[in-house]
Structures are given as C-alpha cells and as structure tokens.
Scaffold this active site. Structure first.
Site, PDB file in Angstrom:
ATOM      1  N   GLU A 194      -0.976  10.537   1.040  1.00 58.27           N
ATOM      2  CA  GLU A 194      -2.566  10.004   1.122  1.00 58.27           C
ATOM      3  C   GLU A 194      -2.898   9.560   2.697  1.00 58.27           C
ATOM      4  OE1 GLU A 194      -5.277   6.752   0.733  1.00 58.27           O
ATOM      5  OE2 GLU A 194      -3.209   6.704   1.524  1.00 58.27           O
ATOM      6  N   ASP A 217       0.845  -1.153  -0.120  1.00 56.61           N
ATOM      7  CA  ASP A 217       0.052   0.078  -0.052  1.00 56.61           C
ATOM      8  C   ASP A 217       0.879   1.195   0.003  1.00 56.61           C
ATOM      9  OD1 ASP A 217      -1.988   1.770   0.425  1.00 56.61           O
ATOM     10  OD2 ASP A 217      -2.315   1.303   2.322  1.00 56.61           O
TER      11      ASP A 217
END
Length: 343
Positions: A198, A169
């Site tokens: 993010e 991720d």
C-alpha cells in the site's frame, strides 16, 4: 469488544516493509485460520480470507487493511559493514540520522550514520543532512544481500490511554480485521483482504479487489491527525483528525471521493449506537480505497480509520479509545448492513 493489545504489539513489532510482508502475514494466518472457511495467498502476497461460504448469495462485503509499513531496502555493501540504502515509502529525510534499524529476517541491528555535528561546516549545520550522505552501519556485518528490507528498530509500548509504535499504520487496521474475523455475521458474505505494498502505490489492493469483486468495501487504516497544539496560543485549525474523538470516517482525500451512502450509513450507525466518531477533514494522503473503488465496474467504498500522530516515523501514537470505537462502529455496521444501502 475488548481490544487485543497483545496482538497489536506482536503485529507492530514484526517487520513488514513493502514487498517483504511475510512476518506479518504469518501472524495473521495463525490468528484467523480457525475462524474462516477459506484462506489463500495470491501471487502478489495478499492474504485473502472468506468468512463463511454458507453465506454465498448474500451481500459480498470486502474488509481491507494493508500489511506493509514504510522502511528501507539495502542496495549495496560499501565495505566494513556499511550499506547504501533506499527509502521504501514516504519517510522524511530529516529524521534519519542516528536511527536504529533492524535488517532482514534475522533482524540484524544497524544504525543510520552520518557526519557528526561538530565536524560539519557552518553551511552543513544550517541544512538537513543530504540523503546520499547516509549509510547503514552494521558494525562490520558483511553478509546482507541487496534487496533485503530494514525497518525501524523501535519496540511497541503502551500506557492506559495510548499505544506507541513504529507501525500503527496499518497494524492497528490489521488487528481490527483479525478481531472482526473472529465474530459471526450471518447477513453477509465477508472477505477479509490483508494487502501488500500500500505504501508504494496501493498495489496489492488493485489485485485483491478485482479478485473478490465485492458489492461494497470498508478500508480500515491509520490516519494522520496533525492535531498537535500550536505554540502561539492560537487554535490549530489545520488538523485532519483529533486523538480521543473516536474513529475517523473519510469523506475525500487525494485519491478518493468516498461513497456518500456508505458515509451516511456508518455515521447514522455510530449515532444510534452512541459511538463517538469524527469526519476526517479533506486533505492529502489516501488509503487503499483509491484502488478499490475503481476496480471492476466500481465498488462503493468507505474508509474508517484510527487517528494517529507522527505518521511514518519510528514512533506513532494512537488512543486506545479511538481503536475501541473503530472496532465497535464497524462491528455494529456489519450487523446492520443490507444491500439497499448501496443500491
């Protein structure tokens, strides 16, 4: 299109904790600079690349993946090489004691230390170790400045079916965009955005989406599966996705109701191409779509993600076949994309 495991390993082993993505960005720039017409780094640190200026006037499509990973920030030297630290992004305190970390650009090794279990009181043994009782022990190193990032100190590995890494991720999304940037799509004016921060609030995407102002956007991320078997012989009905079932198309999450036209287009594309896929089951979490779809006058957005287990931990796991399917689906969709899809 064959996936590039060597590239994924390089990306995953890089340290790119939110706000400190330079090592990851440098790898991306080296990989794509000969395949795009224009590339620049904005004031936030996002890397924005345009595939072909010759396609100006054709549908402007944004492909996004985030560079950052969860990790830690050094906040104070407490003497003798011990450092107070804070988490950057969502990390479960229960996994921290005993973890190896790598600190700063020089990847200084450290370990998150705590009171030994045999010295803990009966009440302490019943509860997770309090975060404020943890320090990073560098073995005496006293030259680390406050603000320095630290990442999980675990190396990438793979077998013939699965990849394991601290930063699937979203390095698997980054690797996907790099491979797609090396292809040609004469029907589109494509922008690739490799975004920062993010994990702490979709911050980079808020800036990059506004700058590009696309007609539509595709966010490529790694999505939690939570498909582990139960231990009572009952079916796990609470999964988000399942490993081995193909790329996951989002329908809704905590930040986005995804565009139904984009969902239908990519689902039908997968069916026409014989690509296995799954719908990511509704639930918490989110992707950069949460920022992108609200930018400017609104941007039709979809997320297509690779399922993975053990999110935000030192070792996550994804199936290589799911990654292959993700690249194949997006590649097929790009070749067929036309403006009436979102009109």
């Amino acid at each position: 299109m064959k996936v590039d495991l060597v590239l994924l390993e390089k990306l995953c082993d890089a340290i790119g904790v939110s706000g400190g993505e330079k090592e990851v960005r440098d790898i991306i720039l080296k990989e794509i600079k000969d395949y795009v017409d224009d590339v620049h780094i904005d004031s936030m640190g996002n890397l924005i690349a345009r595939k072909s200026k010759l396609n100006e006037g054709k549908p402007r499509l944004l492909l996004d993946a985030h560079m950052d990973e969860v990790g830690f920030m050094i906040v104070n030297h407490d003497g003798d090489g011990f450092y107070a630290f804070q988490k950057v992004g969502g990390i479960d305190d229960r996994i921290l004691p005993g973890l190896k970390v790598l600190i700063g650009e020089n990847k200084i090794p450290g370990v998150i230390s705590s009171k030994p279990i045999h010295l803990a009181s009966p009440s302490e043994r019943k509860n997770p170790i309090a975060f404020d009782g943890l320090k990073i022990d560098t073995g005496g190193n006293s030259a680390i400045e406050p603000g320095t990032r630290a990442g999980f100190g675990v190396k990438f590995r793979a077998n013939d079916k699965t990849v394991f890494s601290k930063a699937i991720d979203d390095r698997i999304g980054i690797a996907t965009l790099i491979q797609l940037a090396k292809q040609n799509y004469s029907n589109l004016d494509i922008f690739f955005t490799f975004t920062v921060q993010e994990e702490i609030g979709l911050r980079g995407a808020k800036v990059s989406a506004k700058a590009v102002n696309p007609h539509a956007a595709i966010v490529v991320d790694a999505t939690p599966s939570y498909d582990q078997p139960t231990f009572d012989d009952q079916e796990n009905t609470f999964y988000n996705t399942k490993l081995g079932k193909g790329p996951a198309i989002y329908t809704l999450d905590s930040g986005t109701l995804y565009d139904h036209r984009m969902i239908n287009f990519f689902a039908k594309t997968a069916e026409a191409e014989g690509i296995n896929f799954q719908f990511r089951q509704p639930g918490g979490g989110g992707t950069n779509a949460g920022a992108i779809h609200l930018s400017n006058a609104g941007i039709p957005t979809i997320s297509i993600s690779v399922p993975h287990r053990s999110t935000h931990s030192p070792i996550s796991a994804s199936r290589i076949s799911d990654w292959e399917g993700t690249i194949a689906l997006i590649d097929a969709g790009l070749k067929k994309f036309h403006p009436t899809i979102v009109n």
